[in-house]
Design a protein around this motif. Sequence first.
Motif, PDB file in Angstrom:
ATOM      1  N   LEU A   1       0.845  -1.209   0.000  1.00 53.64           N
ATOM      2  CA  LEU A   1       0.000   0.000   0.000  1.00 53.64           C
ATOM      3  C   LEU A   1       0.876   1.254   0.000  1.00 53.64           C
ATOM      4  CD1 LEU A   1      -2.668  -0.987   2.712  1.00 53.64           C
ATOM      5  CD2 LEU A   1      -3.046  -0.783   0.248  1.00 53.64           C
ATOM      6  N   PRO A   2       0.361   2.379  -0.538  1.00 53.31           N
ATOM      7  CA  PRO A   2       1.162   3.619  -0.565  1.00 53.31           C
ATOM      8  C   PRO A   2       1.184   4.331   0.790  1.00 53.31           C
ATOM      9  CG  PRO A   2      -0.956   4.009  -1.612  1.00 53.31           C
ATOM     10  CD  PRO A   2      -0.929   2.553  -1.238  1.00 53.31           C
ATOM     11  N   LEU A   3       1.590   3.581   1.805  1.00 54.34           N
ATOM     12  CA  LEU A   3       1.737   4.177   3.146  1.00 54.34           C
ATOM     13  C   LEU A   3       3.225   4.266   3.444  1.00 54.34           C
ATOM     14  CD1 LEU A   3       0.738   5.129   5.936  1.00 54.34           C
ATOM     15  CD2 LEU A   3       0.537   2.725   6.608  1.00 54.34           C
ATOM     16  N   GLU A   4       3.734   5.491   3.478  1.00 48.48           N
ATOM     17  CA  GLU A   4       5.153   5.696   3.791  1.00 48.48           C
ATOM     18  C   GLU A   4       5.290   5.831   5.298  1.00 48.48           C
ATOM     19  OE1 GLU A   4       8.675   9.019   3.302  1.00 48.48           O
ATOM     20  OE2 GLU A   4       6.917   9.178   1.987  1.00 48.48           O
ATOM     21  N   LEU A   5       6.175   5.039   5.870  1.00 48.89           N
ATOM     22  CA  LEU A   5       6.318   5.060   7.328  1.00 48.89           C
ATOM     23  C   LEU A   5       7.673   5.639   7.692  1.00 48.89           C
ATOM     24  CD1 LEU A   5       4.739   1.561   7.839  1.00 48.89           C
ATOM     25  CD2 LEU A   5       3.748   3.725   8.604  1.00 48.89           C
ATOM     26  N   ARG A   6       7.654   6.555   8.623  1.00 52.12           N
ATOM     27  CA  ARG A   6       8.892   7.270   8.955  1.00 52.12           C
ATOM     28  C   ARG A   6       9.054   7.317  10.475  1.00 52.12           C
ATOM     29  NH1 ARG A   6       9.343  13.190   6.485  1.00 52.12           N
ATOM     30  NH2 ARG A   6       9.254  12.028   4.529  1.00 52.12           N
ATOM     31  N   LEU A   7      10.271   7.006  10.915  1.00 53.46           N
ATOM     32  CA  LEU A   7      10.573   7.103  12.341  1.00 53.46           C
ATOM     33  C   LEU A   7      10.819   8.569  12.685  1.00 53.46           C
ATOM     34  CD1 LEU A   7      11.195   5.462  14.975  1.00 53.46           C
ATOM     35  CD2 LEU A   7      13.601   5.505  14.269  1.00 53.46           C
ATOM     36  N   GLY A   8      10.114   9.081  13.654  1.00 56.25           N
ATOM     37  CA  GLY A   8      10.324  10.488  13.988  1.00 56.25           C
ATOM     38  C   GLY A   8       9.503  10.898  15.197  1.00 56.25           C
ATOM     39  N   ASP A   9       9.897  12.024  15.747  1.00 55.25           N
ATOM     40  CA  ASP A   9       9.256  12.564  16.932  1.00 55.25           C
ATOM     41  C   ASP A   9       8.362  13.724  16.473  1.00 55.25           C
ATOM     42  OD1 ASP A   9       8.683  14.119  19.221  1.00 55.25           O
ATOM     43  OD2 ASP A   9      10.569  13.522  20.165  1.00 55.25           O
ATOM     44  N   MET A  10       7.093  13.722  16.848  1.00 54.96           N
ATOM     45  CA  MET A  10       6.205  14.783  16.351  1.00 54.96           C
ATOM     46  C   MET A  10       6.625  16.166  16.851  1.00 54.96           C
ATOM     47  SD  MET A  10       2.542  14.337  18.285  1.00 54.96           S
ATOM     48  CE  MET A  10       2.325  12.715  18.980  1.00 54.96           C
ATOM     49  N   ARG A  11       7.416  16.199  17.923  1.00 59.89           N
ATOM     50  CA  ARG A  11       7.915  17.483  18.417  1.00 59.89           C
ATOM     51  C   ARG A  11       8.960  18.078  17.482  1.00 59.89           C
ATOM     52  NH1 ARG A  11       9.001  14.820  24.195  1.00 59.89           N
ATOM     53  NH2 ARG A  11       9.770  13.327  22.668  1.00 59.89           N
ATOM     54  N   GLU A  12       9.514  17.205  16.595  1.00 55.11           N
ATOM     55  CA  GLU A  12      10.536  17.659  15.635  1.00 55.11           C
ATOM     56  C   GLU A  12       9.998  17.654  14.208  1.00 55.11           C
ATOM     57  OE1 GLU A  12      13.260  18.709  16.975  1.00 55.11           O
ATOM     58  OE2 GLU A  12      12.870  17.883  18.969  1.00 55.11           O
ATOM     59  N   LEU A  13       8.680  17.653  14.082  1.00 58.41           N
ATOM     60  CA  LEU A  13       8.053  17.510  12.765  1.00 58.41           C
ATOM     61  C   LEU A  13       8.601  18.508  11.740  1.00 58.41           C
ATOM     62  CD1 LEU A  13       5.783  16.309  10.937  1.00 58.41           C
ATOM     63  CD2 LEU A  13       4.296  18.115  11.829  1.00 58.41           C
ATOM     64  N   GLU A  14       9.013  17.965  10.599  1.00 59.98           N
ATOM     65  CA  GLU A  14       9.460  18.798   9.479  1.00 59.98           C
ATOM     66  C   GLU A  14       9.097  18.070   8.201  1.00 59.98           C
ATOM     67  OE1 GLU A  14      13.540  21.150   8.910  1.00 59.98           O
ATOM     68  OE2 GLU A  14      13.238  20.340  10.928  1.00 59.98           O
ATOM     69  N   LEU A  15       8.395  18.728   7.296  1.00 59.32           N
ATOM     70  CA  LEU A  15       7.980  18.083   6.062  1.00 59.32           C
ATOM     71  C   LEU A  15       8.651  18.766   4.880  1.00 59.32           C
ATOM     72  CD1 LEU A  15       4.110  17.781   6.681  1.00 59.32           C
ATOM     73  CD2 LEU A  15       5.869  16.034   7.110  1.00 59.32           C
ATOM     74  N   ASP A  16       8.961  17.973   3.833  1.00 54.88           N
ATOM     75  CA  ASP A  16       9.545  18.552   2.625  1.00 54.88           C
ATOM     76  C   ASP A  16       8.509  19.384   1.878  1.00 54.88           C
ATOM     77  OD1 ASP A  16      11.848  17.213   3.239  1.00 54.88           O
ATOM     78  OD2 ASP A  16      11.310  15.428   2.065  1.00 54.88           O
ATOM     79  N   GLU A  17       7.275  18.887   1.946  1.00 56.58           N
ATOM     80  CA  GLU A  17       6.199  19.557   1.208  1.00 56.58           C
ATOM     81  C   GLU A  17       5.060  19.827   2.186  1.00 56.58           C
ATOM     82  OE1 GLU A  17       3.432  18.673  -2.700  1.00 56.58           O
ATOM     83  OE2 GLU A  17       4.780  17.121  -1.953  1.00 56.58           O
ATOM     84  N   PRO A  18       4.536  21.062   2.214  1.00 60.58           N
ATOM     85  CA  PRO A  18       3.444  21.362   3.160  1.00 60.58           C
ATOM     86  C   PRO A  18       2.229  20.464   2.918  1.00 60.58           C
ATOM     87  CG  PRO A  18       4.236  23.365   2.099  1.00 60.58           C
ATOM     88  CD  PRO A  18       4.909  22.230   1.414  1.00 60.58           C
ATOM     89  N   ALA A  19       1.568  20.068   3.980  1.00 60.36           N
ATOM     90  CA  ALA A  19       0.476  19.105   3.895  1.00 60.36           C
ATOM     91  C   ALA A  19      -0.874  19.802   3.769  1.00 60.36           C
ATOM     92  CB  ALA A  19       0.480  18.206   5.120  1.00 60.36           C
ATOM     93  N   ALA A  20      -1.818  19.084   3.168  1.00 64.69           N
ATOM     94  CA  ALA A  20      -3.203  19.561   3.114  1.00 64.69           C
ATOM     95  C   ALA A  20      -3.974  19.081   4.336  1.00 64.69           C
ATOM     96  CB  ALA A  20      -3.882  19.072   1.844  1.00 64.69           C
ATOM     97  N   LEU A  21      -3.481  17.995   4.933  1.00 63.24           N
ATOM     98  CA  LEU A  21      -4.130  17.448   6.138  1.00 63.24           C
ATOM     99  C   LEU A  21      -3.083  16.794   7.027  1.00 63.24           C
ATOM    100  CD1 LEU A  21      -6.652  16.489   7.818  1.00 63.24           C
ATOM    101  CD2 LEU A  21      -6.647  14.418   6.399  1.00 63.24           C
ATOM    102  N   ILE A  22      -3.063  17.214   8.283  1.00 64.23           N
ATOM    103  CA  ILE A  22      -2.276  16.520   9.298  1.00 64.23           C
ATOM    104  C   ILE A  22      -3.275  16.091  10.368  1.00 64.23           C
ATOM    105  CG2 ILE A  22      -0.457  16.724  11.036  1.00 64.23           C
ATOM    106  CD1 ILE A  22       0.879  18.834   9.283  1.00 64.23           C
ATOM    107  N   TYR A  23      -3.234  14.826  10.735  1.00 64.10           N
ATOM    108  CA  TYR A  23      -4.203  14.381  11.745  1.00 64.10           C
ATOM    109  C   TYR A  23      -3.548  13.464  12.764  1.00 64.10           C
ATOM    110  CZ  TYR A  23      -4.667   9.991   9.079  1.00 64.10           C
ATOM    111  OH  TYR A  23      -4.431   8.798   8.448  1.00 64.10           O
ATOM    112  N   VAL A  24      -4.127  13.476  13.961  1.00 66.41           N
ATOM    113  CA  VAL A  24      -3.601  12.679  15.073  1.00 66.41           C
ATOM    114  C   VAL A  24      -4.769  11.960  15.740  1.00 66.41           C
ATOM    115  CG1 VAL A  24      -2.063  12.664  17.079  1.00 66.41           C
ATOM    116  CG2 VAL A  24      -2.019  14.610  15.506  1.00 66.41           C
TER     117      VAL A  24
END
Lengths: 234, 228
Positions: B78-101
């Motif tokens: 499936l097109p689910l990219e999984l990334r190890l990371g801390d949400m306190r350090e969130l940084e995206l290459d491309e701005p998102a249209a939706l971020i959800y928790v």
Amino acid sequence: MAEYDVWAPDYDEWASDMTEDVPFYVDLAREFAGDTLVELGVGTGRIAIPIARETGKRVIGIDRSPAMLDVGRERAGDLPIEFCEGDFRDFTIEEPVDLVICPFRALLHAPTWADKRRVFESVAAALKPGGRFAWNTFVFSPFLAAQNHGRKQTRGGDLWEVVQQVPADNRIDLTRGRGDREDGMVQLWWVTKSEWEGLIDVSGLEVEALYGWFDRRPFDDDSQEFVWVARKPG
Amino acid sequence: MSAYDAWAAVYDAWGGQNPGDVAHYVELARAADGPIVELAVGTGRVAIEVVRETGKPVLGIDSSPAMLEVAREKSAGLPLELRLGDMRELELDEPAALIYVPGRSLLHLHGWSEKRRVFERVARSLRPGGRFAFNAFVFSHAIAAQLDGTTQEQNGIAQTLRYSPADNRTEIVRDDGATLRLWWATKAEWDGLLDVAGLEIEALYGGFEREPFTDESLEYVYVARKPA
């Protein structure tokens, strides 16, 4: 504002089990060099009167209830206390002061984040650099809340109180009366440690101390009262 | 290694107690015109359904390698990219249209400054007009008073609950010593966090049926928006 007016005649009786806060706030009033401080929610002067009497300093006391202020004015006599009708969300004073206090959980009368943010920003604007803001409120205890929810409790003599917990709005509705008479409802919005930190943060103040009681013991997991002293950066 | 690794094997059985949340987040994903990010993706309980239902790629971020390992296995192909990371350090290459928790995961953040940091990072990582959606329980005195100090068994796992009101904290201690901590937050605090991050409240629902939030609601279901 009229909703608190109904409490004015009985207010000192309601507050009679709270005394340990007085020396704490008197000491804070003694600890600064200037001659004026502000008390928010001054009510009938329960704290302002001992401060003025013991330190000789001038207290600008702000409250929304004219009836409370009348009681305070009468009790204060010649002491240097100004009882001013006003809303602590947008009070202004002529000269910045070294100390603003808000004792006896009065900040819990502010309903929303926006209200509380305005109070904290007004306080920050009223303080001199290095000035302090001190207040106290209870830690919301789910255990007490579960015990008192929906119960009618008597509080000395024929005064009574019915408590309704509204967790979705972090609110407590208190209906009070005496004997057969119902006097009306007061609402309190309880605040967590984290939200107090947020209000200090957005208003540009710094935490100087968080105590667990008025004897300045450290705040820990067993504390039941937040006793905050914040400072405007010098 | 993260504190959540110990929960990876059982998390789906243990944590899947938000009936209806998947449909809510799927609908938000369907409406999103651009990149979609799930924070605290865990074992992929929600993200996998979002990808399946919408056909859109999702980036899932989590701090627990063991959780991500489970998610990776479940989402193969499936097109689910999984990334190890801390949400306190969130940084995206491309701005998102939706971020959800989903799954009340923001309650793992301790104290105002951690939460503020996450909300500000989220705001910075959104496109103008992009949405931030999350849910968290309303702290119930009745449930806390009932469960404090009790041990429950769920799917064969004994766990003891403790409440520390002074720190607005709940601890779930498993009999093998693994501990999860949650810090409950009030409506006023969520409102404050959105305020400082410069996000606007689009809706506060009382549940995943998108019913209005009232004095009786038991769940905060927030949808916020970055001003366009």
